[in-house]
Design an enzyme around this catalytic site. Structure first.
Site, PDB file in Angstrom:
ATOM      1  N   GLU A 102       9.980  -7.249   5.647  1.00 56.86           N
ATOM      2  CA  GLU A 102       8.550  -7.121   5.338  1.00 56.86           C
ATOM      3  C   GLU A 102       8.162  -5.659   5.222  1.00 56.86           C
ATOM      4  O   GLU A 102       8.693  -4.817   5.947  1.00 56.86           O
ATOM      5  CB  GLU A 102       7.721  -7.724   6.484  1.00 56.86           C
ATOM      6  CG  GLU A 102       7.273  -9.146   6.253  1.00 56.86           C
ATOM      7  CD  GLU A 102       6.082  -9.261   5.306  1.00 56.86           C
ATOM      8  OE1 GLU A 102       5.895  -8.377   4.451  1.00 56.86           O
ATOM      9  OE2 GLU A 102       5.353 -10.247   5.412  1.00 56.86           O
ATOM     10  N   ASP A 103       7.216  -5.359   4.341  1.00 60.77           N
ATOM     11  CA  ASP A 103       6.673  -3.999   4.320  1.00 60.77           C
ATOM     12  C   ASP A 103       5.744  -3.786   5.501  1.00 60.77           C
ATOM     13  O   ASP A 103       5.770  -2.759   6.166  1.00 60.77           O
ATOM     14  CB  ASP A 103       5.951  -3.714   2.988  1.00 60.77           C
ATOM     15  CG  ASP A 103       4.995  -4.824   2.597  1.00 60.77           C
ATOM     16  OD1 ASP A 103       5.389  -5.998   2.685  1.00 60.77           O
ATOM     17  OD2 ASP A 103       3.845  -4.529   2.222  1.00 60.77           O
ATOM     18  N   ASP A 106       0.846  -7.615   9.764  1.00 57.97           N
ATOM     19  CA  ASP A 106      -0.551  -7.329  10.108  1.00 57.97           C
ATOM     20  C   ASP A 106      -1.040  -8.418  11.082  1.00 57.97           C
ATOM     21  O   ASP A 106      -0.902  -8.280  12.296  1.00 57.97           O
ATOM     22  CB  ASP A 106      -1.345  -7.286   8.795  1.00 57.97           C
ATOM     23  CG  ASP A 106      -2.772  -6.816   8.955  1.00 57.97           C
ATOM     24  OD1 ASP A 106      -3.156  -6.403  10.058  1.00 57.97           O
ATOM     25  OD2 ASP A 106      -3.537  -6.876   7.969  1.00 57.97           O
ATOM     26  N   PHE A 148      -6.032   1.604   7.267  1.00 57.50           N
ATOM     27  CA  PHE A 148      -5.588   0.928   6.047  1.00 57.50           C
ATOM     28  C   PHE A 148      -4.526   1.779   5.381  1.00 57.50           C
ATOM     29  O   PHE A 148      -4.782   2.916   4.995  1.00 57.50           O
ATOM     30  CB  PHE A 148      -6.778   0.689   5.111  1.00 57.50           C
ATOM     31  CG  PHE A 148      -6.506  -0.433   4.179  1.00 57.50           C
ATOM     32  CD1 PHE A 148      -6.925  -1.720   4.479  1.00 57.50           C
ATOM     33  CD2 PHE A 148      -5.780  -0.217   3.015  1.00 57.50           C
ATOM     34  CE1 PHE A 148      -6.630  -2.772   3.626  1.00 57.50           C
ATOM     35  CE2 PHE A 148      -5.474  -1.273   2.159  1.00 57.50           C
ATOM     36  CZ  PHE A 148      -5.899  -2.544   2.470  1.00 57.50           C
ATOM     37  N   ARG A 168       0.527   1.361  -5.117  1.00 56.41           N
ATOM     38  CA  ARG A 168       1.871   0.920  -4.715  1.00 56.41           C
ATOM     39  C   ARG A 168       2.934   1.941  -5.100  1.00 56.41           C
ATOM     40  O   ARG A 168       3.993   1.996  -4.496  1.00 56.41           O
ATOM     41  CB  ARG A 168       2.231  -0.406  -5.400  1.00 56.41           C
ATOM     42  CG  ARG A 168       1.462  -1.619  -4.919  1.00 56.41           C
ATOM     43  CD  ARG A 168       2.167  -2.880  -5.408  1.00 56.41           C
ATOM     44  NE  ARG A 168       1.337  -4.071  -5.388  1.00 56.41           N
ATOM     45  CZ  ARG A 168       1.195  -4.895  -4.365  1.00 56.41           C
ATOM     46  NH1 ARG A 168       1.825  -4.649  -3.238  1.00 56.41           N
ATOM     47  NH2 ARG A 168       0.440  -5.964  -4.444  1.00 56.41           N
TER      48      ARG A 168
HETATM   49  C1  PRP Z   1       0.875  -8.264   2.722  1.00 53.46           C
HETATM   50  C2  PRP Z   1       2.203  -7.697   3.211  1.00 53.46           C
HETATM   51  C3  PRP Z   1       2.767  -8.811   4.024  1.00 53.46           C
HETATM   52  C4  PRP Z   1       1.539  -9.550   4.525  1.00 53.46           C
HETATM   53  C5  PRP Z   1       1.331  -9.234   5.953  1.00 53.46           C
HETATM   54  O1  PRP Z   1       1.101  -8.990   1.572  1.00 53.46           O
HETATM   55  O2  PRP Z   1       3.014  -7.323   2.160  1.00 53.46           O
HETATM   56  O3  PRP Z   1       3.578  -9.663   3.267  1.00 53.46           O
HETATM   57  O4  PRP Z   1       0.421  -9.090   3.760  1.00 53.46           O
HETATM   58  O5  PRP Z   1       0.108  -9.724   6.396  1.00 53.46           O
HETATM   59  P1  PRP Z   1      -0.043 -10.707   7.615  1.00 53.46           P
HETATM   60  O6  PRP Z   1       0.807 -10.220   8.741  1.00 53.46           O
HETATM   61  O7  PRP Z   1      -1.524 -10.582   7.918  1.00 53.46           O
HETATM   62  O8  PRP Z   1       0.311 -12.088   7.180  1.00 53.46           O
HETATM   63  P2  PRP Z   1      -0.063  -9.410   0.573  1.00 53.46           P
HETATM   64  O9  PRP Z   1      -0.409 -10.856   0.810  1.00 53.46           O
HETATM   65  O10 PRP Z   1      -1.193  -8.429   0.658  1.00 53.46           O
HETATM   66  O11 PRP Z   1       0.642  -9.333  -0.829  1.00 53.46           O
HETATM   67  P3  PRP Z   1       1.450  -8.111  -1.497  1.00 53.46           P
HETATM   68  O12 PRP Z   1       2.714  -7.931  -0.706  1.00 53.46           O
HETATM   69  O13 PRP Z   1       1.691  -8.584  -2.876  1.00 53.46           O
HETATM   70  O14 PRP Z   1       0.570  -6.888  -1.433  1.00 53.46           O
END
Ligand code: PRP
Length: 177
Positions: free
Chosen positions: A98-99, A102, A151, A164
Site C-alpha cells: 500500500e502507498d 489511513d 494531507f 501523483r
Molecule cells: C487510498 C490509498 C489506499 C487507501 C487507504 O486510495 O491509496 O489504497 O486510500 O485508505 P484507507 O486506509 O482509509 O482505506 P484511494 O481510494 O484514494 O485511491 P487511489 O489509490 O487511486 O488514490
C-alpha cells in the site's frame, strides 16, 4: 478550484533510501519463498515499482483496485472491489503493498479477501502509516514512514487526481479558493 501550498515532507533521496531499507527487510524475510506482491492501485504505482526493483529477487505481482465510499472526504468503510485478485494465492506467501494506510478499511477488507483464498501467509507493507484517521486496527509489518497527520501527496499519492507525478512527498496546505 482550491489553492494549495506544499511543503516537502520526504525528499526523493529520503524516499528511495527508505524503500531500499524496506526491500532489504523483505528480501531477508522471504528469500527462497514463493512471494506474491499485491499492490493496491492507483496510489501505489511508484512505490511498488521501486520496491520490486530494489527487492532484486524473483517475485510474482498482482494488483487490486478498491474504492471506499462515504460522505465527502470521510470514508464509511464501505469498500467495493473494482478490480480483484487475478493470480492464485492459495498456499502462497502474500505481501500486500500500500502507498498509505489511513482509516485502515482498505487493508482490512483486502486481508479478509486474501484469507478467504487460503494464502500460506499474509503481511502488509505500507510506505506511509498515517494514524490520524485510523478506524480499524490493521497489522502493518513493514512501514516506510509513520506520519501522524496532514494531507500528503506525491510519489503516487493524489489530491483529486493531482500531484501523483512528484518524485517527493509533500504535505498540502489549503490556502483558500
Ligand atoms: C487510498 C490509498 C489506499 C487507501 C487507504 O486510495 O491509496 O489504497 O486510500 O485508505 P484507507 O486506509 O482509509 O482505506 P484511494 O481510494 O484514494 O485511491 P487511489 O489509490 O487511486 O488514490
Amino acid at each position: 478550484m482550491k489553492n494549495f501550498t506544499k511543503e516537502v515532507l520526504f525528499s526523493k533521496d529520503a524516499i528511495l533510501g527508505r524503500v531500499k531499507g524496506l526491500a532489504e527487510d523483505i528480501r531477508r524475510d522471504y528469500y527462497g519463498k514463493d512471494l506474491l506482491l499485491i499492490g493496491v492501485l492507483n496510489g501505489v504505482f511508484m512505490f511498488f515499482s521501486d520496491l520490486v526493483k530494489y527487492l532484486d529477487m524473483p517475485v510474482k505481482v498482482d494488483f487490486v483496485r478498491l474504492a471506499s465510499y462515504g460522505s465527502g472526504a470521510k470514508s464509511s468503510g464501505d469498500v467495493r472491489v473494482l478490480k480483484g485478485i487475478e493470480m492464485s494465492v492459495t498456499g502462497r506467501d502474500v505481501l500486500v503493498v500500500e502507498d498509505i494506510v489511513d482509516t485502515g478499511y482498505t487493508v482490512d477488507v483486502l486481508i479478509k479477501m486474501i484469507k478467504a483464498k487460503n494464502a500460506n501467509s499474509i503481511k502488509v507493507c505500507a510506505l506511509i502509516d498515517k494514524a490520524e484517521r485510523r478506524m480499524v486496527d490493521v497489522p502493518i509489518d513493514y512501514t516506510g514512514f509513520a506520519v501522524e497527520k496532514g494531507f500528503v501527496v506525491g510519489y503516487g499519492l493524489d489530491y483529486d487526481e493531482q500531484f501523483r507525478y512528484f518524485q517527493e512527498i509533500y504535505t498540502l496546505h489549503e490556502t483558500g479558493v
